[in-house]
Write a protein that holds these residues in place. Structure first.
Motif, PDB file in Angstrom:
ATOM      1  N   VAL A  54       0.851  -1.195   0.000  1.00  0.00           N
ATOM      2  CA  VAL A  54       0.000   0.000   0.000  1.00  0.00           C
ATOM      3  C   VAL A  54       0.884   1.243   0.000  1.00  0.00           C
ATOM      4  CG1 VAL A  54      -1.949  -1.123   1.113  1.00  0.00           C
ATOM      5  CG2 VAL A  54      -0.178  -0.064   2.513  1.00  0.00           C
ATOM      6  N   SER A  55       0.257   2.396  -0.181  1.00  0.00           N
ATOM      7  CA  SER A  55       1.024   3.639  -0.222  1.00  0.00           C
ATOM      8  C   SER A  55       1.828   3.809   1.064  1.00  0.00           C
ATOM      9  CB  SER A  55       0.087   4.836  -0.374  1.00  0.00           C
ATOM     10  OG  SER A  55      -0.611   4.742  -1.587  1.00  0.00           O
ATOM     11  N   SER A  56       3.098   4.107   0.917  1.00  0.00           N
ATOM     12  CA  SER A  56       3.942   4.324   2.099  1.00  0.00           C
ATOM     13  C   SER A  56       3.701   5.732   2.639  1.00  0.00           C
ATOM     14  CB  SER A  56       5.408   4.158   1.728  1.00  0.00           C
ATOM     15  OG  SER A  56       5.814   5.230   0.921  1.00  0.00           O
ATOM     16  N   PRO A  57       4.031   5.949   3.934  1.00  0.00           N
ATOM     17  CA  PRO A  57       3.788   7.277   4.502  1.00  0.00           C
ATOM     18  C   PRO A  57       4.453   8.386   3.682  1.00  0.00           C
ATOM     19  CG  PRO A  57       4.454   5.746   6.204  1.00  0.00           C
ATOM     20  CD  PRO A  57       4.589   5.016   4.908  1.00  0.00           C
ATOM     21  N   SER A  58       5.675   8.106   3.195  1.00  0.00           N
ATOM     22  CA  SER A  58       6.394   9.171   2.484  1.00  0.00           C
ATOM     23  C   SER A  58       5.774   9.479   1.118  1.00  0.00           C
ATOM     24  CB  SER A  58       7.863   8.796   2.314  1.00  0.00           C
ATOM     25  OG  SER A  58       7.959   7.503   1.770  1.00  0.00           O
ATOM     26  N   SER A  59       5.097   8.467   0.538  1.00  0.00           N
ATOM     27  CA  SER A  59       4.492   8.712  -0.780  1.00  0.00           C
ATOM     28  C   SER A  59       3.081   9.285  -0.654  1.00  0.00           C
ATOM     29  CB  SER A  59       4.445   7.419  -1.592  1.00  0.00           C
ATOM     30  OG  SER A  59       3.446   6.574  -1.082  1.00  0.00           O
ATOM     31  N   LEU A  60       2.569   9.280   0.601  1.00  0.00           N
ATOM     32  CA  LEU A  60       1.202   9.746   0.819  1.00  0.00           C
ATOM     33  C   LEU A  60       1.244  11.211   1.259  1.00  0.00           C
ATOM     34  CD1 LEU A  60      -1.524   8.250   0.631  1.00  0.00           C
ATOM     35  CD2 LEU A  60      -1.451   8.010   3.096  1.00  0.00           C
ATOM     36  N   THR A  61       1.336  12.071   0.308  1.00  0.00           N
ATOM     37  CA  THR A  61       1.435  13.496   0.632  1.00  0.00           C
ATOM     38  C   THR A  61       0.176  14.216   0.172  1.00  0.00           C
ATOM     39  OG1 THR A  61       2.410  14.023  -1.485  1.00  0.00           O
ATOM     40  CG2 THR A  61       3.926  13.444   0.288  1.00  0.00           C
ATOM     41  N   ALA A  63      -0.139  16.154  -2.182  1.00  0.00           N
ATOM     42  CA  ALA A  63      -0.244  16.136  -3.636  1.00  0.00           C
ATOM     43  C   ALA A  63      -0.867  14.837  -4.147  1.00  0.00           C
ATOM     44  CB  ALA A  63       1.133  16.350  -4.250  1.00  0.00           C
ATOM     45  N   THR A  64      -0.584  13.708  -3.470  1.00  0.00           N
ATOM     46  CA  THR A  64      -1.042  12.409  -3.966  1.00  0.00           C
ATOM     47  C   THR A  64      -2.354  11.961  -3.320  1.00  0.00           C
ATOM     48  OG1 THR A  64       0.251  11.269  -2.294  1.00  0.00           O
ATOM     49  CG2 THR A  64       1.323  11.660  -4.421  1.00  0.00           C
ATOM     50  N   PHE A  65      -2.867  12.753  -2.392  1.00  0.00           N
ATOM     51  CA  PHE A  65      -4.076  12.372  -1.662  1.00  0.00           C
ATOM     52  C   PHE A  65      -5.260  12.079  -2.578  1.00  0.00           C
ATOM     53  CE2 PHE A  65      -5.388  12.325   2.742  1.00  0.00           C
ATOM     54  CZ  PHE A  65      -4.157  12.311   3.362  1.00  0.00           C
ATOM     55  N   ALA A  66      -5.607  13.090  -3.376  1.00  0.00           N
ATOM     56  CA  ALA A  66      -6.781  12.983  -4.238  1.00  0.00           C
ATOM     57  C   ALA A  66      -6.593  11.835  -5.223  1.00  0.00           C
ATOM     58  CB  ALA A  66      -7.001  14.293  -4.976  1.00  0.00           C
ATOM     59  N   VAL A 124      -7.906  23.090   6.581  1.00  0.00           N
ATOM     60  CA  VAL A 124      -7.762  24.175   5.613  1.00  0.00           C
ATOM     61  C   VAL A 124      -6.297  24.610   5.524  1.00  0.00           C
ATOM     62  CG1 VAL A 124      -8.408  26.553   5.072  1.00  0.00           C
ATOM     63  CG2 VAL A 124     -10.127  24.961   5.937  1.00  0.00           C
ATOM     64  N   VAL A 125      -5.693  24.881   6.697  1.00  0.00           N
ATOM     65  CA  VAL A 125      -4.297  25.332   6.700  1.00  0.00           C
ATOM     66  C   VAL A 125      -3.379  24.250   6.123  1.00  0.00           C
ATOM     67  CG1 VAL A 125      -2.359  25.981   8.184  1.00  0.00           C
ATOM     68  CG2 VAL A 125      -4.629  26.913   8.622  1.00  0.00           C
ATOM     69  N   GLY A 126      -3.622  23.012   6.522  1.00  0.00           N
ATOM     70  CA  GLY A 126      -2.766  21.911   6.084  1.00  0.00           C
ATOM     71  C   GLY A 126      -2.750  21.696   4.587  1.00  0.00           C
ATOM     72  N   PHE A 127      -3.870  21.937   3.949  1.00  0.00           N
ATOM     73  CA  PHE A 127      -3.952  21.644   2.518  1.00  0.00           C
ATOM     74  C   PHE A 127      -3.800  22.886   1.642  1.00  0.00           C
ATOM     75  CE2 PHE A 127      -5.490  17.678   4.154  1.00  0.00           C
ATOM     76  CZ  PHE A 127      -4.938  16.770   3.273  1.00  0.00           C
ATOM     77  N   LEU A 128      -3.484  24.013   2.272  1.00  0.00           N
ATOM     78  CA  LEU A 128      -3.272  25.214   1.459  1.00  0.00           C
ATOM     79  C   LEU A 128      -1.954  25.123   0.694  1.00  0.00           C
ATOM     80  CD1 LEU A 128      -4.537  28.300   3.483  1.00  0.00           C
ATOM     81  CD2 LEU A 128      -5.465  27.277   1.421  1.00  0.00           C
TER      82      LEU A 128
ATOM     83  N   VAL B 234      -1.595  15.428   7.414  1.00  0.00           N
ATOM     84  CA  VAL B 234      -1.020  16.447   6.525  1.00  0.00           C
ATOM     85  C   VAL B 234       0.506  16.323   6.481  1.00  0.00           C
ATOM     86  CG1 VAL B 234      -0.690  18.933   6.255  1.00  0.00           C
ATOM     87  CG2 VAL B 234      -2.954  18.037   6.767  1.00  0.00           C
ATOM     88  N   ALA B 235       1.122  15.975   7.632  1.00  0.00           N
ATOM     89  CA  ALA B 235       2.581  15.871   7.695  1.00  0.00           C
ATOM     90  C   ALA B 235       3.106  14.591   7.038  1.00  0.00           C
ATOM     91  CB  ALA B 235       3.037  15.941   9.147  1.00  0.00           C
ATOM     92  N   GLY B 236       2.183  13.720   6.621  1.00  0.00           N
ATOM     93  CA  GLY B 236       2.614  12.485   5.964  1.00  0.00           C
ATOM     94  C   GLY B 236       3.144  11.442   6.933  1.00  0.00           C
TER      95      GLY B 236
END
Lengths: 128, 292
Positions: A54-61, A63-66, A124-128, B234-236
């Motif tokens: 599955v997606s690793s923590p580092s690849s799950l940012t 940008a890749t969420f959606a 909101v802040v996190g995804f800005l 958010v911090a991954g």
């Protein structure tokens, strides 16, 4: 108002305290965890059945969420389950805020609105 | 040899998965019984037994805490055991604390896992001490008046297992808010749920009956944990292969724990609470010193 007697406001605990509101809150919480559990279990079973990682923590940012969500598959299901779970308390607070507003209990409208803004502010802040 | 869980997205072997589910289940049972949220067991469990990085362990524990909270609170809320007003009032402070704690953990302490591991110990021992210091079991019939509590109509009544209706009036909102703020901070920083100080804050400072305090705490910790969980997401710092079994196991455990709680005595709960804290602190010392 003096507080000498036991206050029995519309939302206080104990028998007879706003059973409909309590029922609604209970329903939202239960619905959220059941949905999340189904998604998480489906994702986990699918991941093991496919033998895929599955997606690793580092690849799950951010940008890749959606993309991960939209792709479906084990990672998408797991992420969806995770998000449903994390958003369940938020939904409960939002529901409470509306219920207090309907009951014209302004101190508690302010209190729940403050909690809601703390929770949604992060998103909101996190995804800005 | 203890398993080291892979956190690069590789799935753990089935045996490790089952062990993880079992650990999460146990954490859920105890967490729900005590109104803690399960994280108190989950973080040392993941760090010590599975060698998971503490940031990932905290994130998984927060998600698990939300599961415990929602699963357990849905029952208590409808039973009338949860004090919704006290809970939502205190959530302002715990959510803020949870947010701040998580932000500190993923920024300032991002590369200082050891600090977090050792910070665990004094925090849990302090909570044990708080619980131990106040052993008066029942609520005061006429506590000092608190203006904010009176204005917000904080208080209520609950039905004892004996069927007796027990009224209580809330006091000490200032002290309560401060203490649960630290509880939120601990939740965001260390993933310990947040029930850690909620129960003593409500029971010892605010004159809330033990069982109501416990049920209200479990209701609150979902919001506290969510405030922190968003930051970790958010911090991954989310390992899906770890988070999913933790959430499922804890949820199943919390359903059992909730059922047991309604039959347990207040005194037994308190002794279990103290015992759990001391074991958790001991595990983290062992891990922090590198003995395991």
């Amino acid at each position: 108002m003096t507080g000498r007697t036991t206050p029995t406001g519309p939302f206080s605990s104990g028998a007879g305290a706003m059973p409909r509101f309590r029922h609604l809150v209970g329903w939202v919480l239960r619905g959220g965890v059941v949905l999340a559990a189904i998604l998480l279990m489906a994702g986990l079973i699918l991941a093991y059945a496919n033998g895929s990682s599955v997606s690793s923590p580092s690849s799950l940012t951010r940008a890749t969420f959606a993309h991960t969500l939209a792709s479906g598959g084990p990672s998408g299901l797991l992420l969806a389950g995770l998000l449903v779970l994390v958003l369940t308390p938020v939904a409960r607070v939002a529901l409470s805020c509306v219920s207090f507003a309907l009951a014209r209990d302004s101190p508690f409208v302010a209190i729940t609105a403050l909690v809601l803004s703390l929770l949604t502010g992060t998103i909101v802040v996190g995804f800005l | 040899m203890l398993p080291i869980l892979p956190v690069d997205g590789t799935l753990p072997p089935i045996a490790d998965l089952l062990f993880l589910l079992l650990l999460a289940f146990a954490a859920g049972v105890v967490g729900a019984m005590l109104g803690l949220g399960g994280g108190l067991f989950m973080v040392p469990g993941l760090v010590v037994l599975f060698g998971v990085d503490i940031h990932l362990a905290v994130a998984a524990s927060l998600v698990g805490t939300i599961a415990t909270s929602c699963g357990s609170a849905s029952t208590h809320v409808e039973d009338g055991l949860t004090d919704l007003r006290v809970g939502m009032f205190l959530e302002t402070s715990t959510a803020l604390g949870g947010l701040v704690g998580a932000v500190i953990a993923v920024t300032v302490l991002a590369s200082h896992a050891q600090v977090l591991i050792f910070a665990f110990v004094p925090v849990v021992l302090l909570a044990a001490l708080l619980m131990f210091a106040h052993r008066t079991g029942d609520v005061q019939a006429d506590p000092p008046h608190d203006r904010l509590a009176d204005r917000l109509h904080l208080g209520g009544d609950y039905v004892r297992r004996s069927g007796e209706l027990v009224p209580y009036r809330v006091t000490g909102t200032g002290r309560g808010l401060v203490l649960v703020g630290f509880s939120g901070l601990g939740s965001g920083l260390l993933g310990i749920g947040g029930g850690l100080f909620n129960v003593p804050a409500m029971h010892s400072f605010m004159n809330v009956p033990m069982r109501v305090a416990s049920a209200t705490s479990i209701f609150m910790v979902g919001v506290t944990a969510a405030a922190g969980a968003f930051v970790y997401v958010v911090a991954g710092d989310v390992a899906l292969a770890v988070v999913a079994p933790v959430a499922i196991g804890i949820l199943a455990g919390s359903l059992v724990g909730t059922r047991v709680q309604s039959r347990a005595s207040a005194r037994g709960l308190r002794e279990l609470f103290i015992g759990v804290l001391i074991i958790a602190a001991g595990l983290m010392v062992v891990r922090g010193m590198g003995w395991l």
